[in-house]
Design an enzyme around this catalytic site. Structure first.
Site, PDB file in Angstrom:
ATOM      1  N   HIS A  10      -7.856  -2.551  14.793  1.00  0.00           N
ATOM      2  CA  HIS A  10      -8.509  -3.863  14.783  1.00  0.00           C
ATOM      3  C   HIS A  10      -8.718  -4.340  13.349  1.00  0.00           C
ATOM      4  O   HIS A  10      -9.226  -3.594  12.507  1.00  0.00           O
ATOM      5  CB  HIS A  10      -9.863  -3.714  15.495  1.00  0.00           C
ATOM      6  CG  HIS A  10     -10.628  -4.975  15.682  1.00  0.00           C
ATOM      7  ND1 HIS A  10     -11.970  -5.057  15.434  1.00  0.00           N
ATOM      8  CD2 HIS A  10     -10.252  -6.210  16.117  1.00  0.00           C
ATOM      9  CE1 HIS A  10     -12.400  -6.281  15.716  1.00  0.00           C
ATOM     10  NE2 HIS A  10     -11.372  -6.993  16.128  1.00  0.00           N
ATOM     11  N   GLU A  37      -4.003  -5.505  14.832  1.00  0.00           N
ATOM     12  CA  GLU A  37      -4.473  -6.849  15.161  1.00  0.00           C
ATOM     13  C   GLU A  37      -5.091  -7.393  13.885  1.00  0.00           C
ATOM     14  O   GLU A  37      -5.734  -6.659  13.141  1.00  0.00           O
ATOM     15  CB  GLU A  37      -5.536  -6.764  16.275  1.00  0.00           C
ATOM     16  CG  GLU A  37      -6.084  -8.113  16.751  1.00  0.00           C
ATOM     17  CD  GLU A  37      -7.306  -8.620  16.007  1.00  0.00           C
ATOM     18  OE1 GLU A  37      -7.748  -9.723  16.297  1.00  0.00           O
ATOM     19  OE2 GLU A  37      -7.831  -7.914  15.108  1.00  0.00           O
ATOM     20  N   ASP A  39      -6.550 -11.495  12.017  1.00  0.00           N
ATOM     21  CA  ASP A  39      -6.956 -12.877  12.305  1.00  0.00           C
ATOM     22  C   ASP A  39      -6.363 -13.830  11.261  1.00  0.00           C
ATOM     23  O   ASP A  39      -6.394 -13.524  10.071  1.00  0.00           O
ATOM     24  CB  ASP A  39      -8.486 -12.975  12.246  1.00  0.00           C
ATOM     25  CG  ASP A  39      -9.143 -11.940  13.140  1.00  0.00           C
ATOM     26  OD1 ASP A  39      -9.058 -12.076  14.354  1.00  0.00           O
ATOM     27  OD2 ASP A  39      -9.721 -10.958  12.594  1.00  0.00           O
ATOM     28  N   HIS A  52     -11.275 -13.416   8.921  1.00  0.00           N
ATOM     29  CA  HIS A  52     -11.951 -13.592  10.220  1.00  0.00           C
ATOM     30  C   HIS A  52     -12.923 -14.762  10.250  1.00  0.00           C
ATOM     31  O   HIS A  52     -12.916 -15.576  11.165  1.00  0.00           O
ATOM     32  CB  HIS A  52     -12.675 -12.291  10.588  1.00  0.00           C
ATOM     33  CG  HIS A  52     -13.342 -12.325  11.938  1.00  0.00           C
ATOM     34  ND1 HIS A  52     -14.587 -12.872  12.127  1.00  0.00           N
ATOM     35  CD2 HIS A  52     -12.924 -11.905  13.155  1.00  0.00           C
ATOM     36  CE1 HIS A  52     -14.914 -12.768  13.414  1.00  0.00           C
ATOM     37  NE2 HIS A  52     -13.922 -12.180  14.056  1.00  0.00           N
ATOM     38  N   GLU A 112      -3.813 -12.786  15.805  1.00  0.00           N
ATOM     39  CA  GLU A 112      -4.824 -13.639  16.435  1.00  0.00           C
ATOM     40  C   GLU A 112      -4.937 -14.945  15.661  1.00  0.00           C
ATOM     41  O   GLU A 112      -5.272 -14.959  14.476  1.00  0.00           O
ATOM     42  CB  GLU A 112      -6.199 -12.952  16.497  1.00  0.00           C
ATOM     43  CG  GLU A 112      -7.164 -13.874  17.241  1.00  0.00           C
ATOM     44  CD  GLU A 112      -8.590 -13.393  17.331  1.00  0.00           C
ATOM     45  OE1 GLU A 112      -8.872 -12.204  17.132  1.00  0.00           O
ATOM     46  OE2 GLU A 112      -9.451 -14.272  17.583  1.00  0.00           O
TER      47      GLU A 112
HETATM   48  O1  G3P Z   1      -8.174  -9.959  19.130  1.00  0.00           O
HETATM   49  C1  G3P Z   1      -9.205  -9.144  19.561  1.00  0.00           C
HETATM   50  C2  G3P Z   1     -10.454  -9.287  18.731  1.00  0.00           C
HETATM   51  O2  G3P Z   1     -10.119  -9.246  17.382  1.00  0.00           O
HETATM   52  C3  G3P Z   1     -11.219 -10.541  19.042  1.00  0.00           C
HETATM   53  O3  G3P Z   1     -12.441 -10.636  18.378  1.00  0.00           O
HETATM   54  O4  G3P Z   1     -13.919 -11.524  16.621  1.00  0.00           O
HETATM   55  O5  G3P Z   1     -12.759  -9.365  16.259  1.00  0.00           O
HETATM   56  O6  G3P Z   1     -11.473 -11.495  16.221  1.00  0.00           O
HETATM   57  P1  G3P Z   1     -12.636 -10.773  16.805  1.00  0.00           P
HETATM   58 MG    MG Z   2      -9.486 -10.703  15.953  1.00  0.00          MG
END
Ligand code: G3P
Ligand code: MG
Length: 247
Positions: A10, A37, A39, A52, A112
């Site tokens: 993550h 993953e 952002d 993020h 994302e």
């Molecule tokens: O994509 C899964 C997760 O990353 C969603 O929440 O806030 O960590 O971007 P966040």
């Molecule tokens: Mg995310």
């Protein structure tokens, strides 16, 4: 149905490195993670950057909004010192730089789309266009591509318009009533939900309907095993140190 890796780091390196930085990707790789993953939002010049929060202050030293600064300015900012002095000077990377690193290291990506409020459509368009241009050869060769995802329906629609050949996942907290109709209208391949909001019955419904099912953010091996037994296809984790990467 789920051609992608099952276990993703993550935000690049989970909670072991400053999130959404190249250092995070290096950390993930050091733990054997070849699936991440992260952002993506837009800098003031429309360049996609990996970060993020729409506001500076938590992970990026400074004040104001990401959309106030160019990608070059953000690249010179400090997105690492908050995490530890050894990461001081680690900048906000461009999406292009992150993709280049991942491709060079054969790291698969769940990208994302994380638009700042009000920037949903331009962010969806820009991220999908950039992804398509970074993966022209892989698209032509029919190779495994990254998976786009977003909480923003407008961003998902824009991404579809810009690059319909790129698969998309719909991010939700809890899988809502009527999810199947929305998923169908959006043309997504997967539902991405908060694992704490998932039930075995909902997992069964999503899988029976033919969708991929992805969970965030799973931080124990026991919970990961339980979710996989429910039919969950993949998940991201902050604890790359306790959950080993899987193929
Ligand atoms: O994509 C899964 C997760 O990353 C969603 O929440 O806030 O960590 O971007 P966040
Ligand atoms: Mg995310």
């Amino acid at each position: 149905m789920w051609p992608y890796p099952r276990t993703l780091a993550h935000r690049g390196g989970g909670t072991l490195a400053p999130e959404n930085t190249l250092a995070a990707l290096r950390c993930g790789l050091a733990y054997g993670y070849r699936a991440v993953e992260f952002d993506v939002m837009l800098a003031s010049d429309g360049v996609p950057v990996v970060v993020h929060d729409p506001e500076l202050g938590r992970t990026v030293a400074g004040s104001g909004f990401i959309s106030d600064y160019t990608a070059e300015e953000l690249g010179r900012m400090d997105a690492g010192a908050w995490f530890g002095p050894q990461f001081a000077g680690e900048g906000v990377p461009t999406f292009e730089a992150v993709v280049a690193y991942c491709k060079a290291q054969r790291i698969w990506m769940n990208i994302e789309i994380k638009p700042a409020p009000g920037f949903e459509v331009p962010t969806g368009l820009a991220v999908a266009r950039a992804t398509r241009s970074h993966f022209t050869q892989e698209i032509a060769a029919g190779e495994l591509l990254p998976l786009l995802s977003s909480f923003s329906i407008a961003a998902l629609q824009a991404a579809r318009q810009a690059a319909p050949e790129l698969a998309r996942g719909w991010l939700v907290e809890a899988v809502p009533a009527g999810w199947m109709q929305t998923a169908k209208e959006l043309g997504v391949v997967a539902i991405h939900c908060d694992h704490k909001q998932l039930t075995p019955e909902l997992a069964r419904q999503v899988k029976e309907a033919g969708y991929g099912l992805f969970c965030y953010t799973v931080n124990t091996r026991e919970r990961a095993s339980e979710l996989l037994a429910w039919g969950v296809d993949g998940y991201c984790t902050d604890r790359i140190d306790v959950i080993p990467p899987m193929a």
